[in-house]
Design a protein around this motif. Structure first.
Motif, PDB file in Angstrom:
ATOM      1  N   THR A   1      22.315   3.074   9.365  1.00 20.87           N
ATOM      2  CA  THR A   1      22.038   1.793  10.011  1.00 20.87           C
ATOM      3  C   THR A   1      21.518   2.010  11.432  1.00 20.87           C
ATOM      4  O   THR A   1      21.784   3.026  12.074  1.00 20.87           O
TER       5      THR A   1
ATOM      6  N   SER B   1      19.458  -0.537  14.930  1.00 20.61           N
ATOM      7  CA  SER B   1      18.989  -1.850  15.365  1.00 20.61           C
ATOM      8  C   SER B   1      17.819  -1.771  16.342  1.00 20.61           C
ATOM      9  O   SER B   1      17.303  -2.790  16.770  1.00 20.61           O
ATOM     10  N   ASN B   2      17.399  -0.537  16.681  1.00 19.29           N
ATOM     11  CA  ASN B   2      16.251  -0.386  17.575  1.00 19.29           C
ATOM     12  C   ASN B   2      15.613   0.984  17.341  1.00 19.29           C
ATOM     13  O   ASN B   2      16.085   1.772  16.512  1.00 19.29           O
TER      14      ASN B   2
END
Length: 475
Positions: A255, A257-258
């Motif tokens: 995972t 997120s950027n």
């Protein structure tokens, strides 16, 4: 061949896809024409503008977005800053309203089918990518100017005296690879250091560093965006975007997120040969799918080959622990000099030299940048560039339907893999034993370009473009 002074920011230009020669170049030409009208105090007197597209600009102009670029350029919009999601809405308004706000200063009537003409069977002698702008004034007179988009977003105005860019006193003048090697041997500097010294003739070191890092920021955002955008490419071929699905499959349960977290997640997927191959292909696909969708890209050295350099740079960042500003700057400075040498000695235009001038040059650039960053000597860097181009010689440009999609997008994955292979070969070889020099390959590439049939030069008149059963207007 006319020599010129070329900066890193001439090779790497921020713009909008899908083509540097057919989109970015005509866009810049339109801007220059509007500026010229202003300088002649003719802008306010202009009542009508006609645009004539010749040669390759006509034959593959629809698929390459030449018409769209010219409308936006005439409107005063800039490809570096114009919002990509406004490309279609704004051009649709111009087409339907029959109104064009010339330079955002003078509104005139503009009928797309009558005022923007694709002259499919006409070419001008200087270069296949030619566009003539005609402005008809209220005084009963007219202003006519012709521009040539010569590849990589470079534009030449017919009749212009000398180079359009102000000449400077470069400490290390370079036209050939041999010139470059001479300065490296004489000074002991790396190739990237020689390039930086030359850049200082134009601007401060900090300005150059900031500019190069901004280029990298655009490349990084393009890769990331392309790896997270699904859908079908525009143009009618119904080509599905693949990078996002490939990224999702490769990343597995990791995972993020950027961008920075994404790098860590990619590293966690392992460094097997197959995994690295898949990721490099994914990076290249992502950039050129963005390019084909009128996204924000960087010429490297062209839009059609925009995925090779960023894919190899991303490989270096992720799998060779190269995520440091100084390393990224070295990579891009070195790559830019190789692109400059090819432009001076041959061409960056597929309309002049086929796809060897785009994918071939981009692969040589990427191979050189990677080799310097991996600790290669100056001779090994030049050897890597030579190997990469040597195995692209004769590559034709035959876009199906005049679109920068098939086979263009996949060719970027091939160019990236060849660049990495060329770098590895050079790093494991004594360059003193090399039989072929980079200058010999540049010369050979240009001779091959001159011999190549025009139907293989971005016209969609030969190759895959005529052997794939599809129904598109330009096929």
């Amino acid at each position: 061949m006319q020599k010129e002074q070329i900066s890193v920011f001439d090779i790497f230009k921020i713009g909008i896809g899908p083509s540097s020669s057919h989109t970015l170049g005509p866009w810049r030409a339109a801007q220059q024409f509007v500026q010229s009208l202003g300088q002649k105090e003719a802008l306010e007197q202009t009542e009508q503008v006609k645009v004539l597209l010749y040669g390759s600009l006509a034959k593959t102009g629809h698929g390459h977005g030449t018409d769209i670029a010219i409308l936006l350029g005439l409107s005063g919009d800039d490809p570096v800053t114009f919002e990509v999601d406004q490309v279609d809405p704004k051009t649709d308004i111009i087409r339907t309203s029959h109104k064009l706000n010339l330079g955002n200063k003078k509104e005139i009537s503009f009928y797309f089918d009558e005022d923007l003409l694709f002259l499919y069977n006409e070419s001008l002698p200087f270069h296949p990518n030619a566009v003539t702008f005609q402005a008809f004034l209220s005084t009963g007179t007219a202003v006519s100017e012709t521009y040539y988009s010569i590849g990589g977003g470079f534009v030449v105005k017919e009749g212009a005296d000398g180079p359009q860019k102000t000449e400077v006193d470069l400490p290390f003048p370079i036209d050939t690879a041999n010139n470059l090697l001479h300065w490296c041997i004489k000074t002991g500097l790396k190739i990237s250091e020689v390039v930086m010294e030359n850049e200082l003739a134009w601007r401060s070191e900090q300005e150059t560093i900031s500019g190069v890092l901004n280029i990298f920021k655009t490349l990084r955002e393009c890769i990331y965006r392309g790896c997270h955008t699904q859908g079908t490419l525009p143009g009618g071929l119904n080509v599905a975007r693949r990078a996002a699905a490939l990224n999702k499959r490769l990343i597995g349960s990791n995972t993020y997120s950027n961008y920075d977290e994404w790098i860590t997640a990619i590293r966690n997927t392992g460094n097997s040969f197959q995994n690295i191959l898949d990721w490099v292909s994914c990076f290249a696909l992502a950039v050129n799918e963005e390019n084909a969708s009128f996204g924000r890209v960087v010429t490297a050295p062209t839009n059609g080959a925009a995925g090779v350099v960023p894919a190899v740079l991303q490989y270096y960042i992720v799998f060779c622990d190269g995520y440091r500003n100084e390393s990224i700057i070295r990579f891009l400075l070195t790559a830019s000099e190789i692109g400059s040498i090819f432009k001076k000695g041959a061409t960056l235009s597929a309309a002049m030299g086929g796809c060897q001038a785009e994918i071939g040059v981009s692969s040589a650039m990427a191979a050189a940048g990677l080799t310097e960053c991996m600790g290669g000597t100056q001779r090994q860097v030049l050897m890597a560039a030579e190997i990469a181009m040597e195995h692209h010689l004769g590559l034709t440009c035959d876009p199906i339907g005049g679109l920068v999609q098939v086979p263009c997008i996949e060719r970027n994955t091939m160019g990236a893999i060849k660049a990495i292979t060329a770098s590895q070969l050079a790093l494991q070889t004594n360059p003193d034993n090399a039989k072929v020099s980079l200058d010999a390959v540049v010369k050979t590439m240009w001779q091959t370009a001159l011999d190549m049939n025009s139907k293989y030069k971005e016209t969609s008149d030969g190759g895959l473009a005529i052997n794939i059963p599809i129904s598109l207007p330009e096929c």
